[in-house]
Design a protein around this motif. Structure first.
Motif, PDB file in Angstrom:
ATOM      1  N   ASN A  72       0.846  -1.195   0.000  1.00  0.00           N
ATOM      2  CA  ASN A  72       0.000   0.000   0.000  1.00  0.00           C
ATOM      3  C   ASN A  72       0.884   1.248   0.000  1.00  0.00           C
ATOM      4  N   ARG A  73       0.252   2.416   0.087  1.00  0.00           N
ATOM      5  CA  ARG A  73       1.000   3.689   0.042  1.00  0.00           C
ATOM      6  C   ARG A  73       1.977   3.846   1.204  1.00  0.00           C
ATOM      7  N   ASP A  74       1.677   3.160   2.318  1.00  0.00           N
ATOM      8  CA  ASP A  74       2.556   3.226   3.491  1.00  0.00           C
ATOM      9  C   ASP A  74       3.646   2.157   3.460  1.00  0.00           C
ATOM     10  N   ASP A  75       3.810   1.495   2.311  1.00  0.00           N
ATOM     11  CA  ASP A  75       4.831   0.461   2.104  1.00  0.00           C
ATOM     12  C   ASP A  75       4.553  -0.814   2.904  1.00  0.00           C
ATOM     13  N   GLN A  76       3.323  -0.994   3.374  1.00  0.00           N
ATOM     14  CA  GLN A  76       2.956  -2.213   4.088  1.00  0.00           C
ATOM     15  C   GLN A  76       2.621  -3.298   3.068  1.00  0.00           C
ATOM     16  N   ILE A  77       3.028  -4.506   3.371  1.00  0.00           N
ATOM     17  CA  ILE A  77       2.761  -5.629   2.482  1.00  0.00           C
ATOM     18  C   ILE A  77       1.333  -6.116   2.702  1.00  0.00           C
ATOM     19  N   LEU A  78       0.571  -6.146   1.613  1.00  0.00           N
ATOM     20  CA  LEU A  78      -0.819  -6.601   1.654  1.00  0.00           C
ATOM     21  C   LEU A  78      -0.969  -8.020   1.114  1.00  0.00           C
ATOM     22  N   GLY A  79      -0.024  -8.443   0.282  1.00  0.00           N
ATOM     23  CA  GLY A  79      -0.082  -9.771  -0.307  1.00  0.00           C
ATOM     24  C   GLY A  79       1.225 -10.102  -0.994  1.00  0.00           C
ATOM     25  N   HIS A  80       1.365 -11.348  -1.347  1.00  0.00           N
ATOM     26  CA  HIS A  80       2.580 -11.788  -2.031  1.00  0.00           C
ATOM     27  C   HIS A  80       2.234 -12.922  -2.989  1.00  0.00           C
ATOM     28  N   ILE A  81       3.140 -13.140  -3.920  1.00  0.00           N
ATOM     29  CA  ILE A  81       3.066 -14.295  -4.808  1.00  0.00           C
ATOM     30  C   ILE A  81       4.496 -14.667  -5.168  1.00  0.00           C
ATOM     31  N   ASP A  82       4.776 -15.962  -5.191  1.00  0.00           N
ATOM     32  CA  ASP A  82       6.134 -16.377  -5.542  1.00  0.00           C
ATOM     33  C   ASP A  82       6.089 -17.543  -6.510  1.00  0.00           C
ATOM     34  N   LEU A  83       7.146 -17.643  -7.286  1.00  0.00           N
ATOM     35  CA  LEU A  83       7.344 -18.733  -8.229  1.00  0.00           C
ATOM     36  C   LEU A  83       8.644 -19.428  -7.881  1.00  0.00           C
ATOM     37  N   ARG A  84       8.655 -20.730  -8.092  1.00  0.00           N
ATOM     38  CA  ARG A  84       9.882 -21.483  -7.847  1.00  0.00           C
ATOM     39  C   ARG A  84       9.969 -22.648  -8.825  1.00  0.00           C
ATOM     40  N   HIS A  85      11.195 -23.022  -9.085  1.00  0.00           N
ATOM     41  CA  HIS A  85      11.522 -24.118  -9.986  1.00  0.00           C
ATOM     42  C   HIS A  85      11.218 -25.444  -9.292  1.00  0.00           C
ATOM     43  N   TYR A  86      10.854 -26.438 -10.038  1.00  0.00           N
ATOM     44  CA  TYR A  86      10.607 -27.769  -9.486  1.00  0.00           C
ATOM     45  C   TYR A  86      11.882 -28.443  -8.997  1.00  0.00           C
ATOM     46  N   ASN A  87      13.032 -27.928  -9.402  1.00  0.00           N
ATOM     47  CA  ASN A  87      14.321 -28.524  -9.071  1.00  0.00           C
ATOM     48  C   ASN A  87      14.432 -29.929  -9.664  1.00  0.00           C
TER      49      ASN A  87
END
Length: 186
Positions: A72-87
């Motif tokens: 948000n505007r206050d630099d607070q994290i509201l959500g995330h998403i990540d990707l990773r390799h199956y290795n």
């Protein structure tokens, strides 16, 4: 609200946010969204290392990981998403997705924007064709969002986990990123 690709300097506040997310897992008799017993819902050193080490590798290499944050505007994290390799050397064209949205920021379109960001990233990558995820089968809001974004259910493993005396099923979903049409284009 903006979505940014995370840098190493974003990891300490991300881990704080993630600790809150994990604390909310199965809170107030709501369904689990992570296959973790309540007493084990914490950000482990191993998980921190996987994120930190993943930044050292480029897309397509084993152990790579990318992370985007909704702030948000206050630099607070509201959500995330990540990707990773199956290795796995024979699944370089597929990646695994993980995501979450802070409980106070749900139902505001943040999950949809995070998913579109990652799907477009995969679509623009020459090496990523499939985006895969696993979701606990009782997490109906998440399944509904993934289906809305074009994911297909390819299977369900009943009795996948036994947590706190409950049998929990897991659904596997996938999306071919090369044929995805952004929802905002409709």
């Amino acid at each position: 609200m903006e979505i940014i690709e995370a840098k190493l300097s974003d990891l300490p506040p991300f881990f704080e946010y993630l600790a809150i997310q994990l604390f909310d897992n199965a809170a107030d008799n709501s369904p689990l969204f992570q296959p973790i017993a309540k007493e084990h819902c914490q950000v482990s050193d191993l998980l921190k290392a996987k994120f930190q080490n993943g930044f050292e590798f480029t897309t397509g290499n084993p152990d790579w990981r990318k992370l985007w944050l909704a702030k948000n505007r206050d630099d607070q994290i509201l959500g995330h998403i990540d990707l990773r390799h199956y290795n796995d050397e024979y699944r370089f064209h597929r990646v695994l997705l993980g995501m979450g949205v802070h409980h106070a920021a749900r139902k505001q379109g943040i999950g949809l924007k995070l998913l579109e960001t990652v799907i477009l990233f995969c679509r623009e990558s020459s090496s990523i064709e499939w985006l895969d995820l696993n979701v606990l089968s009782n997490n109906l809001p998440a399944k509904k969002l993934y289906l809305k974004c074009g994911f297909t259910i390819i299977g369900e493993m009943t009795d996948c986990y036994r947590i706190d005396g409950k049998l929990i099923a897991e659904t596997t979903m996938t999306l071919n990123t090369k044929i995805f049409t952004p929802l905002t284009a409709h």
